[in-house]
Scaffold this motif. Structure first.
Motif, PDB file in Angstrom:
ATOM      1  N   ASP A 176       0.337  11.334  -0.165  1.00 46.89           N
ATOM      2  CA  ASP A 176      -0.326  12.542   0.343  1.00 46.89           C
ATOM      3  C   ASP A 176      -0.125  13.617  -0.724  1.00 46.89           C
ATOM      4  O   ASP A 176       0.899  14.298  -0.773  1.00 46.89           O
ATOM      5  N   SER A 193       0.850  -1.188   0.000  1.00 43.86           N
ATOM      6  CA  SER A 193       0.000   0.000   0.000  1.00 43.86           C
ATOM      7  C   SER A 193       0.885   1.237   0.000  1.00 43.86           C
ATOM      8  O   SER A 193       1.582   1.524   0.983  1.00 43.86           O
ATOM      9  N   PRO A 249      -2.785   2.002   6.493  1.00 47.50           N
ATOM     10  CA  PRO A 249      -4.001   1.503   5.837  1.00 47.50           C
ATOM     11  C   PRO A 249      -4.669   0.331   6.539  1.00 47.50           C
ATOM     12  O   PRO A 249      -5.852   0.077   6.315  1.00 47.50           O
ATOM     13  N   VAL A 295      -5.544  12.269   0.256  1.00 43.49           N
ATOM     14  CA  VAL A 295      -4.496  11.249   0.251  1.00 43.49           C
ATOM     15  C   VAL A 295      -4.942  10.137  -0.676  1.00 43.49           C
ATOM     16  O   VAL A 295      -6.077   9.653  -0.593  1.00 43.49           O
ATOM     17  N   TRP A 344      -4.275   6.320  -1.820  1.00 38.93           N
ATOM     18  CA  TRP A 344      -3.668   5.057  -1.368  1.00 38.93           C
ATOM     19  C   TRP A 344      -3.750   4.075  -2.532  1.00 38.93           C
ATOM     20  O   TRP A 344      -4.841   3.811  -3.053  1.00 38.93           O
ATOM     21  N   ARG A 388       1.125   5.104   0.233  1.00 38.47           N
ATOM     22  CA  ARG A 388       0.373   6.252   0.734  1.00 38.47           C
ATOM     23  C   ARG A 388       0.950   7.506   0.098  1.00 38.47           C
ATOM     24  O   ARG A 388       2.113   7.857   0.340  1.00 38.47           O
TER      25      ARG A 388
END
Length: 629
Positions: A435, A431, A548, A578, A580, A433
Motif C-alpha cells: 500500500d 503476493s 489477492p 496499492v 501487488w 501487498r
C-alpha cells in the motif's frame, strides 16, 4: 486494555473482551469455532488523521464456523463501545469456506482410520499396523466435482513410519486418496488408483545413524555488538537510522509493516505477504488437486514458530511475542514470534582514487524483521530488510521437507530423490501487498524497459541503447508481466513531489522475473489464483480489498480478489494506489533437497531512484571495528 495507536496489535485482554461480546450477543453456540479473529484495521484516511490523545475505536472481525452444521458467519464487534457492528451469514458454496481449523486436521486421523474401505486399501499395500500410518489432510480446492459444492472437505494422502520416531515423508503410501467431509465426519469418496511400491529407505535427518557423526571442523562464529543495537523499540514502533515503522502481526498474513517511512518521509503505508499459493504439476487421479493457499486456507500467522536465539537469529536480538486467538476465541501467545536485529552486509560503497590517492570504504548494514511459519512439510522464513541507502527488500526462505510420492521410471512430473522416492514438481508463488505512500498518497507507476537502438544515422556504430517509460494509467493496464529480456522494472513515483533536479521522487520495484503461474489458464487453480498469473497488479486503494485471491479462499470457486478489484478499471495515475507483486520459485526438486531441503530463496527489492537528492549514506562513518585497520 487501552491501546495507544489505531494499528496496535490486539492484546490478550482485547481478544478476551471480543469473545465475551460474541458470547453475550448469542453469536456463539457450543459447536461454534473461531476460524479467524483479527484486528479490524481502520481505513487509511482515519489512521493518517489520528493524533495521540484522539479517541480510538478498537474493532475485531471474526469468522465463525459451526462445526456441527457447517454454517458460517462473519461478524465485527467494537470492544471499545461494547457493541456488535455487523453480522453477515455466508454461503460456503458461493463465498468459500473458512480456513481449516487445527482441530479438523487432528480429527482426520480418526475419521480415515475408522473407514473400512480406506483400511482395506492400506492393507492391500501390505500395511497392517495402522498406528504407524500418518494420514496427511490437505485443502481440497474446487474442481466442479459432483456433490462437493458447499461441502466442507479435506483430501487425505497418507504416509507410513517404520517406528514412531521415523520421519514418514520417506514412505508415501501412493495411489490412494480419501475425500473427507469435515461436517459429516466421514470419508465420502475413496480413490484407489494404483498399487505402487512404498519406498523403504529412511530419511531421518536428525538421527546420527543416518547422517553420520557431526563434523568437527567448523570453528565458533560469534556475532557481537558490544555497545548494543542501533535500533529503538517503543511498543510496536521501531526506529533505526532514519527508518520508522510499526510492527503488526495478523493471523492470516503473519508479519505486517505499518507506516514505513525514511527520514520522516512516508514510503509504504502497509506492507505484507497477503497470499501464497503452492500449485503442483502432477495431473494423476490422486494428485491433480494439489494446490495450497498457505495464507487463506492454512493461516500463515497461526503457524508461526517460537524462535530460538543462536539457531533462528544471531546477534543482538529483540523479540516480539504474538498474541492470537485459538479456535475457542481465547488468546494464545507465541513467544519470540518476530525477530528484530541488525546485520553487517558487506561493502556499502568504496573507491580508491587514481588522482588524489584517497581510499575510502564504508560498510553496509541492514535491519532485519522476520518470522518463520511451518505449514505441513514446508518451513517458510519471511524477511523484510531495510538498508542504510534506503533500499527495502523482501526475501522468503523456503526449507523443510519436500512433499513426496512413489517414483516410477520415466515419471514426467517428479524428480527421483532417493531409491523409488519421488518429489513432484511445484511452484511457490507469493503476493506482496504494498500500500504505497511515496511522499504522500498520490502515486503513479511507470513500466521501464531497455530498448535497443538499431544502427542508423543517430547510431552509426551500433552501440546505443536507451530506456522507454510507459505510464500505467488504469487498473486494466496495471496487470503486467515481468520480462528480464528487456530488464523490466516498475517505477513508483509521486508526480506532485520532485527532487532538486525537478524529477518526480520515486522508487523502483525490481522483480526477479521468475515464471508466474504455469497451470493452464482454463484450470481451476488459474481461476482461484488469478493473482499469480501476473507479476504486477496496480489498484486504487480500497480498505476492503485486502486479499489477492479474495476473502474466503478455501474451496472458493474462483474469480475473487484481484480480478474483481480491477473490474471497474479505475484510474491509477496519481491516485492512492496499492501495488501487488507476485514473486516466487518454480521448484524442480534436486537429489540434494532430500531428506531436508537447504534454504531456497526468492524475493524482490524496492530501491530509491531520485527519491533522495544524492547518495544518502555519505555520512555513514568508517568502520571502527577492532579488526579493521
Amino acid at each position: 486494555m487501552t491501546a495507544g495507536h489505531p494499528l496496535e496489535r490486539l492484546s490478550a485482554a482485547e481478544i478476551d473482551a471480543a469473545r465475551t461480546l460474541f458470547q453475550k450477543n448469542d453469536l456463539l453456540s457450543p459447536t461454534t469455532r473461531f476460524a479467524t479473529l483479527a484486528l479490524e484495521e481502520p481505513a487509511k484516511g482515519a489512521v493518517l488523521a489520528w493524533r495521540p490523545g484522539d479517541p480510538l475505536d478498537r474493532r475485531v472481525r471474526a469468522l465463525l464456523l459451526d462445526v456441527a452444521t457447517g454454517a458460517v458467519r462473519s461478524a465485527v464487534v467494537s470492544v471499545t463501545r461494547d457493541e456488535v457492528d455487523e453480522v453477515v451469514d455466508l454461503d460456503p458454496a458461493v463465498d468459500g469456506q473458512p480456513p481449516i481449523l487445527l482441530d479438523e486436521f487432528i480429527s482426520v486421523d480418526e475419521i480415515v482410520k475408522g473407514d473400512a474401505a480406506w483400511r482395506a486399501a492400506i492393507e492391500r499395500r501390505g500395511i497392517t499396523d495402522f498406528d504407524l500410518v500418518r494420514p496427511c489432510p490437505l485443502s481440497a480446492g474446487d474442481f466442479d466435482i459432483d456433490g462437493e459444492s458447499g461441502r466442507r472437505l479435506l483430501r487425505v494422502l497418507s504416509f507410513v513410519a517404520n517406528r514412531p520416531e521415523d520421519h514418514c515423508w520417506a514412505h508415501p503410501i501412493d495411489g490412494v486418496v480419501a475425500y473427507v467431509d469435515l461436517i459429516e465426519q466421514k470419508v465420502v469418496q475413496l480413490i484407489d488408483h494404483a498399487l505402487l511400491p512404498i519406498p523403504q529407505e529412511e530419511g531421518n535427518y536428525d538421527d546420527p545413524a543416518f547422517t553420520g557423526p557431526p563434523r568437527e571442523t567448523l570453528k565458533a562464529l560469534e556475532i557481537t555488538q558490544p555497545d548494543g543495537a542501533s535500533f529503538q523499540v517503543d511498543g510496536d514502533e521501531v526506529t533505526w537510522e532514519g527508518w520508522r515503522f510499526r510492527v503488526g502481526f495478523d493471523p492470516r498474513e503473519g508479519l505486517v509493516l505499518h507506516q514505513l517511512s525514511i527520514q520522516d518521509r512516508p514510503l509504504i503505508y502497509r506492507a505484507s505477504i497477503a497470499e501464497m499459493v503452492v500449485p503442483y504439476a502432477d495431473p494423476s487421479p490422486v494428485r491433480f488437486w494439489q494446490n495450497y493457499f498457505d495464507a487463506g486456507e492454512y493461516l500463515l500467522g497461526q503457524q508461526a514458530n517460537s524462535l530460538v536465539l543462536g539457531c533462528d537469529c544471531l546477534g543482538e536480538i529483540y523479540y516480539f511475542d504474538a498474541v492470537l486467538a485459538d479456535g475457542d476465541g481465547n488468546p494464545r501467545e507465541i513467544n519470540n514470534a518476530i525477530c528484530l536485529h541488525e546485520e553487517d552486509f558487506g561493502v556499502l560503497w568504496k573507491h580508491s582514487d587514481l588522482f588524489t590517492e584517497a581510499a575510502e570504504t564504508r560498510r553496509q548494514r541492514r535491519l532485519v524483521i522476520s518470522y518463520w511459519a511451518t505449514v505441513g512439510n514446508y518451513d517458510y522464513g519471511f524477511f523484510w530488510y531495510l538498508y542504510l541507502d534506503g533500499t527495502v527488500e523482501m526475501e522468503v526462505k523456503a526449507t523443510g521437507v519436500v512433499f513426496t510420492s512413489s517414483y516410477a521410471e520415466g515419471a514426467e512430473y517428479a524428480t527421483e530423490i532417493a531409491p523409488g522416492l519421488g518429489a513432484p514438481y511445484h511452484q511457490h508463488l507469493f503476493s506482496a501487498r504494498l500500500d504505497m505512500m511515496l511522499d504522500g498518497v498520490g502515486n503513479a507507476v511507470d513500466e521501464l524497459d531497455v530498448r535497443r537502438v538499431p544502427v542508423g544515422e543517430a547510431n552509426p556504430y551500433g552501440n546505443a541503447f536507451t530506456r522507454t517509460a510507459t505510464r500505467l494509467t488504469s487498473e486494466s493496464q496495471g496487470a503486467r508481466s515481468a520480462d528480464n529480456g528487456v530488464g523490466r522494472v516498475w517505477r513508483i513515483s509521486n508526480p506532485d513531489k520532485t527532487n532538486r533536479l525537478g524529477q518526480p521522487v520515486s522508487y523502483v520495484l525490481r522483480p526477479e522475473g521468475q515464471p508466474a503461474l504455469l497451470a493452464d489458464e482454463s484450470s481451476s487453480i488459474a481461476r482461484r489464483a488469478t493473482f499469480a498469473t501476473k507479476h504486477l497488479w496496480v489498484t486504487r486503494y480500497d480498505a476492503d480489498e485486502r486479499y489477492p485471491a479474495g476473502n474466503h479462499v478455501n474451496q472458493h470457486p474462483g474469480g475473487a480478489g484481484l480480478p474483481q478489484f480491477v473490474a471497474d478499471d479505475e484510474s491509477i495515475d496519481g491516485e492512492d494506489i496499492v501495488v501487488w507483486h507476485t514473486f516466487g520459485s518454480t521448484h524442480f526438486p534436486r537429489v540434494e533437497d532430500w531428506p531436508v531441503m537447504p534454504v531456497d530463496r526468492c524475493g524482490f527489492s524496492l530501491k530509491p531512484a531520485g527519491f533522495f537528492d544524492r547518495n544518502p549514506t555519505l555520512d555513514v562513518p568508517a568502520s571502527t571495528a577492532k579488526h579493521c585497520h
